[in-house]
Write a protein that holds these residues in place. Structure first.
Motif, PDB file in Angstrom:
ATOM      1  N   THR A  72      11.029   4.647  -6.541  1.00 20.28           N
ATOM      2  CA  THR A  72      10.688   4.645  -5.124  1.00 20.28           C
ATOM      3  C   THR A  72      11.094   3.336  -4.478  1.00 20.28           C
ATOM      4  O   THR A  72      10.793   2.264  -4.984  1.00 20.28           O
ATOM      5  CB  THR A  72       9.165   4.837  -4.950  1.00 20.28           C
ATOM      6  OG1 THR A  72       8.788   6.048  -5.602  1.00 20.28           O
ATOM      7  CG2 THR A  72       8.776   4.906  -3.503  1.00 20.28           C
ATOM      8  N   GLU A  94       0.836  -1.213   0.000  1.00 14.86           N
ATOM      9  CA  GLU A  94       0.000   0.000   0.000  1.00 14.86           C
ATOM     10  C   GLU A  94       0.869   1.262   0.000  1.00 14.86           C
ATOM     11  O   GLU A  94       0.595   2.214  -0.718  1.00 14.86           O
ATOM     12  CB  GLU A  94      -0.909   0.014   1.239  1.00 14.86           C
ATOM     13  CG  GLU A  94      -1.950  -1.058   1.253  1.00 14.86           C
ATOM     14  CD  GLU A  94      -3.269  -0.595   0.670  1.00 14.86           C
ATOM     15  OE1 GLU A  94      -3.517   0.618   0.619  1.00 14.86           O
ATOM     16  OE2 GLU A  94      -4.050  -1.470   0.283  1.00 14.86           O
ATOM     17  N   THR A 105       2.579   1.646  -3.461  1.00 12.42           N
ATOM     18  CA  THR A 105       1.596   2.098  -4.447  1.00 12.42           C
ATOM     19  C   THR A 105       1.283   3.576  -4.259  1.00 12.42           C
ATOM     20  O   THR A 105       1.237   4.345  -5.222  1.00 12.42           O
ATOM     21  CB  THR A 105       0.305   1.261  -4.342  1.00 12.42           C
ATOM     22  OG1 THR A 105       0.628  -0.112  -4.588  1.00 12.42           O
ATOM     23  CG2 THR A 105      -0.749   1.737  -5.326  1.00 12.42           C
ATOM     24  N   PHE A 106       1.093   3.986  -3.021  1.00 11.52           N
ATOM     25  CA  PHE A 106       0.812   5.385  -2.709  1.00 11.52           C
ATOM     26  C   PHE A 106       1.970   6.275  -3.156  1.00 11.52           C
ATOM     27  O   PHE A 106       1.771   7.281  -3.839  1.00 11.52           O
ATOM     28  CB  PHE A 106       0.572   5.536  -1.205  1.00 11.52           C
ATOM     29  CG  PHE A 106       0.319   6.952  -0.774  1.00 11.52           C
ATOM     30  CD1 PHE A 106      -0.955   7.492  -0.851  1.00 11.52           C
ATOM     31  CD2 PHE A 106       1.349   7.743  -0.290  1.00 11.52           C
ATOM     32  CE1 PHE A 106      -1.193   8.809  -0.449  1.00 11.52           C
ATOM     33  CE2 PHE A 106       1.123   9.052   0.105  1.00 11.52           C
ATOM     34  CZ  PHE A 106      -0.153   9.584   0.023  1.00 11.52           C
ATOM     35  N   ARG A 155       4.513   5.688  -5.284  1.00 12.64           N
ATOM     36  CA  ARG A 155       4.764   5.666  -6.729  1.00 12.64           C
ATOM     37  C   ARG A 155       3.690   6.417  -7.505  1.00 12.64           C
ATOM     38  O   ARG A 155       3.944   6.938  -8.574  1.00 12.64           O
ATOM     39  CB  ARG A 155       4.886   4.227  -7.224  1.00 12.64           C
ATOM     40  CG  ARG A 155       6.176   3.592  -6.777  1.00 12.64           C
ATOM     41  CD  ARG A 155       6.343   2.210  -7.320  1.00 12.64           C
ATOM     42  NE  ARG A 155       7.643   1.673  -6.902  1.00 12.64           N
ATOM     43  CZ  ARG A 155       7.939   0.392  -6.878  1.00 12.64           C
ATOM     44  NH1 ARG A 155       7.045  -0.507  -7.243  1.00 12.64           N
ATOM     45  NH2 ARG A 155       9.133   0.001  -6.478  1.00 12.64           N
ATOM     46  N   GLY A 156       2.490   6.477  -6.959  1.00 12.79           N
ATOM     47  CA  GLY A 156       1.413   7.205  -7.613  1.00 12.79           C
ATOM     48  C   GLY A 156       1.559   8.709  -7.505  1.00 12.79           C
ATOM     49  O   GLY A 156       0.835   9.456  -8.156  1.00 12.79           O
ATOM     50  N   ARG A 157       2.484   9.154  -6.685  1.00  9.88           N
ATOM     51  CA  ARG A 157       2.663  10.580  -6.468  1.00  9.88           C
ATOM     52  C   ARG A 157       4.022  11.108  -6.898  1.00  9.88           C
ATOM     53  O   ARG A 157       4.341  12.257  -6.656  1.00  9.88           O
ATOM     54  CB  ARG A 157       2.433  10.902  -4.992  1.00  9.88           C
ATOM     55  CG  ARG A 157       0.945  10.899  -4.693  1.00  9.88           C
ATOM     56  CD  ARG A 157       0.647  10.594  -3.266  1.00  9.88           C
ATOM     57  NE  ARG A 157      -0.793  10.569  -3.031  1.00  9.88           N
ATOM     58  CZ  ARG A 157      -1.597   9.577  -3.375  1.00  9.88           C
ATOM     59  NH1 ARG A 157      -1.134   8.532  -4.010  1.00  9.88           N
ATOM     60  NH2 ARG A 157      -2.883   9.621  -3.111  1.00  9.88           N
ATOM     61  N   SER A 158       4.822  10.242  -7.517  1.00  9.62           N
ATOM     62  CA  SER A 158       6.149  10.671  -7.944  1.00  9.62           C
ATOM     63  C   SER A 158       6.576   9.883  -9.173  1.00  9.62           C
ATOM     64  O   SER A 158       6.263   8.711  -9.308  1.00  9.62           O
ATOM     65  CB  SER A 158       7.160  10.444  -6.819  1.00  9.62           C
ATOM     66  OG  SER A 158       8.461  10.738  -7.254  1.00  9.62           O
ATOM     67  N   GLU A 159       7.314  10.536 -10.035  1.00  4.43           N
ATOM     68  CA  GLU A 159       7.877   9.854 -11.192  1.00  4.43           C
ATOM     69  C   GLU A 159       9.254   9.288 -10.882  1.00  4.43           C
ATOM     70  O   GLU A 159       9.831   8.575 -11.693  1.00  4.43           O
ATOM     71  CB  GLU A 159       7.939  10.817 -12.380  1.00  4.43           C
ATOM     72  CG  GLU A 159       6.565  11.228 -12.861  1.00  4.43           C
ATOM     73  CD  GLU A 159       6.617  12.192 -14.034  1.00  4.43           C
ATOM     74  OE1 GLU A 159       7.702  12.386 -14.613  1.00  4.43           O
ATOM     75  OE2 GLU A 159       5.569  12.754 -14.372  1.00  4.43           O
TER      76      GLU A 159
END
Length: 79
Positions: free
Chosen positions: A34, A21, A24-25, A27-31
């Motif tokens: 991670t 979780e 996923t959180f 990686r969804g907010r950064s390019e």
């Protein structure tokens, strides 16, 4: 916190789920690539079994000086 964990197996299952979780959180907010590490000193099994569980939910009960809000003074004393 220990009251929510029924067994060592339960702990490691929940830890794996939480780690996914978090990844996923993040990686969804950064390019950026991670990497997430969680309770890296945990070891499974009766011989080496060590897991990070607390009663209160903080490291204060185990005298961990890395807790947020505490800091070393210039004289080396942690109040």
């Amino acid at each position: 916190m220990d009251r929510f964990i029924g067994s060592e197996i339960d702990y490691f299952r929940r830890k794996d789920e939480l780690l996914e979780e978090i990844i996923t959180f993040a990686r969804g907010r950064s390019e950026l690539e991670t990497t997430v590490l969680l309770n890296t000193l945990d070891r499974e099994g009766p011989r080496d079994g060590r897991i990070y569980l607390t009663v209160t939910g903080t490291s204060a009960e185990d005298a961990d000086s890395g807790q947020v809000g505490r800091g070393n003074r210039v004289n080396g004393i942690i109040p």
